[in-house]
Design a protein around this motif. Structure first.
Motif, PDB file in Angstrom:
ATOM      1  N   SER A 264      63.370 -38.296  93.668  1.00 52.96           N
ATOM      2  CA  SER A 264      63.338 -39.148  92.471  1.00 52.96           C
ATOM      3  C   SER A 264      63.350 -38.330  91.194  1.00 52.96           C
ATOM      4  CB  SER A 264      62.101 -40.055  92.506  1.00 52.96           C
ATOM      5  OG  SER A 264      60.913 -39.285  92.492  1.00 52.96           O
TER       6      SER A 264
ATOM      7  N   LEU B 157      66.692 -38.085  89.284  1.00 53.70           N
ATOM      8  CA  LEU B 157      67.272 -39.275  88.675  1.00 53.70           C
ATOM      9  C   LEU B 157      67.036 -39.265  87.172  1.00 53.70           C
ATOM     10  CD1 LEU B 157      66.086 -41.980  91.238  1.00 53.70           C
ATOM     11  CD2 LEU B 157      68.221 -40.687  91.254  1.00 53.70           C
TER      12      LEU B 157
ATOM     13  N   GLU C 131      68.781 -44.319  85.882  1.00 55.30           N
ATOM     14  CA  GLU C 131      68.791 -44.320  87.349  1.00 55.30           C
ATOM     15  C   GLU C 131      67.408 -44.607  87.915  1.00 55.30           C
ATOM     16  OE1 GLU C 131      72.380 -40.968  87.651  1.00 55.30           O
ATOM     17  OE2 GLU C 131      70.286 -40.397  87.987  1.00 55.30           O
ATOM     18  N   ARG C 132      66.369 -44.145  87.233  1.00 53.06           N
ATOM     19  CA  ARG C 132      65.001 -44.363  87.722  1.00 53.06           C
ATOM     20  C   ARG C 132      64.593 -45.823  87.671  1.00 53.06           C
ATOM     21  NH1 ARG C 132      61.082 -40.465  88.041  1.00 53.06           N
ATOM     22  NH2 ARG C 132      59.586 -41.700  86.838  1.00 53.06           N
TER      23      ARG C 132
ATOM     24  N   LEU D 114      64.309 -47.505  90.948  1.00 49.51           N
ATOM     25  CA  LEU D 114      63.069 -47.369  91.713  1.00 49.51           C
ATOM     26  C   LEU D 114      62.087 -48.477  91.328  1.00 49.51           C
ATOM     27  CD1 LEU D 114      62.520 -43.497  91.471  1.00 49.51           C
ATOM     28  CD2 LEU D 114      63.841 -44.785  93.171  1.00 49.51           C
TER      29      LEU D 114
ATOM     30  N   ALA E  36      57.106 -42.843  92.733  1.00 54.97           N
ATOM     31  CA  ALA E  36      57.647 -42.941  91.370  1.00 54.97           C
ATOM     32  C   ALA E  36      57.927 -44.384  90.994  1.00 54.97           C
ATOM     33  CB  ALA E  36      58.919 -42.110  91.253  1.00 54.97           C
TER      34      ALA E  36
ATOM     35  N   HIS F  12      69.539 -40.361  97.032  1.00 54.24           N
ATOM     36  CA  HIS F  12      68.174 -40.854  97.240  1.00 54.24           C
ATOM     37  C   HIS F  12      68.173 -41.946  98.308  1.00 54.24           C
ATOM     38  CE1 HIS F  12      64.034 -41.983  95.850  1.00 54.24           C
ATOM     39  NE2 HIS F  12      64.410 -43.155  96.354  1.00 54.24           N
TER      40      HIS F  12
ATOM     41  N   TRP G 143      60.763 -44.847  78.253  1.00 55.63           N
ATOM     42  CA  TRP G 143      61.316 -44.194  79.442  1.00 55.63           C
ATOM     43  C   TRP G 143      62.666 -43.533  79.164  1.00 55.63           C
ATOM     44  CZ3 TRP G 143      60.508 -48.794  83.368  1.00 55.63           C
ATOM     45  CH2 TRP G 143      59.148 -48.888  83.696  1.00 55.63           C
TER      46      TRP G 143
END
Length: 287
Positions: A2, A5, A9-10, A13, A42, A126, A225
């Motif tokens: 993770s 990323l 992209e995160r 998650l 994450a 991932h 973020w």
């Protein structure tokens, strides 16, 4: 994995963590047995931040309910894709982007359904790492590409996508992060790859949802973020219509898109200055 990323992209998650949390509810709208492993620590850390922002200590809910929205969106699009697959006779399904979606694994599909998952290499790596031991229920083809690159269509065609055949495209959790010109550019490129009668579905917000105080607490989290929301429209039918699609736009909580879980009033389309989310779905029209 993770850590490789980027901020946008995160967010995949976070979506996986939301789906894992929904799967643990007795009144769940769907069950995703793969979501928790895809989310990892994450993803659940991101979910804790969203919950802390939405439910501040000593107060009630201060922002729209992300868990309820995600649950309704997931179920609505589950149903939409499965109906489309049955109607169109094992079509090509394209997730753009794929994120941590596990529909190819957790839902049943007509024999011969070809499933294309488009996303950046780190995201697909991932997913491969965490689902390597799981068998998809359709002919899944992961295609590593960037939807902002100048020639990603070539990668999709090389993976076996056939533009002349019926297809179903899902743009889930994407348009928020694109500027207006980029959103139009992407829809034009997608439309050019779709045969008439092919289907599309997407979610997006209206313009007011980017500025109103009751949404700002969530927008601040995403901005912190590094993945701010930058696009919304009050006329999704016109946005998609400009690229040859005839679509319907529903709001969470509408009779066809509520499932008894939307906690807020559903504002009529005639009301100005209110936040909205749209579930857009429809067909590519003949030229």
């Amino acid at each position: 994995m993770s850590g490789a990323l980027d901020p946008v992209e995160r967010t995949s998650l976070l979506t996986a963590a939301l789906r894992a949390a929904e799967s643990g509810r007795e009144d769940r709208l769907f069950e995703d047995p793969h979501a928790a492993r895809l989310a990892g620590e994450a993803g659940f850390a991101l979910l804790r931040e969203i919950r802390e922002a939405t439910f501040p200590p000593g107060g009630g809910r201060s922002a729209p309910s992300t868990p309820d929205y995600n649950a309704i969106r997931t179920r609505f699009l589950d149903d939409y894709l499965q109906r489309a697959a049955r109607r169109d006779g094992a079509p090509q399904i394209v997730l753009a982007p794929a994120g941590m979606d596990s529909r190819a694994y957790r839902l049943r599909w007509p024999a011969g359904t070809r499933w294309f998952e488009l996303d950046r290499p780190a995201v697909l790596a991932h997913k491969q790492q965490h689902l390597a031991s799981v068998q998809p229920r359709a002919e899944r083809r992961a295609v590593a590409l960037d939807l902002t690159s100048p020639a990603w269509e070539e990668d999709l065609l090389a993976a076996g996508y056939e533009p002349e055949r019926p297809s179903v495209w899902l743009l889930e959790g994407l348009l928020y992060y694109l500027g207006g010109p980029d959103a139009h550019r992407l829809l034009a490129r997608v439309a050019a790859l779709m045969a008439p009668g092919s289907r599309i579905a997407a979610d997006l917000v209206n313009a007011a949802a980017l500025t109103l105080p009751d949404v700002q607490v969530l927008l601040d989290v995403f901005a912190r973020w590094g993945c701010p929301w930058v696009f919304g429209t009050d006329e999704p039918e016109e946005l998609f219509g400009a690229h040859g699609f005839k679509v319907e736009a529903l709001q969470p909580g509408d009779p066809q898109a509520g499932y008894g879980r939307w906690p807020d009033p559903v504002p009529p389309r005639s009301a100005a200055g209110v936040r909205r989310v749209f579930f857009v779905h429809g067909k590519k029209q003949p030229a």
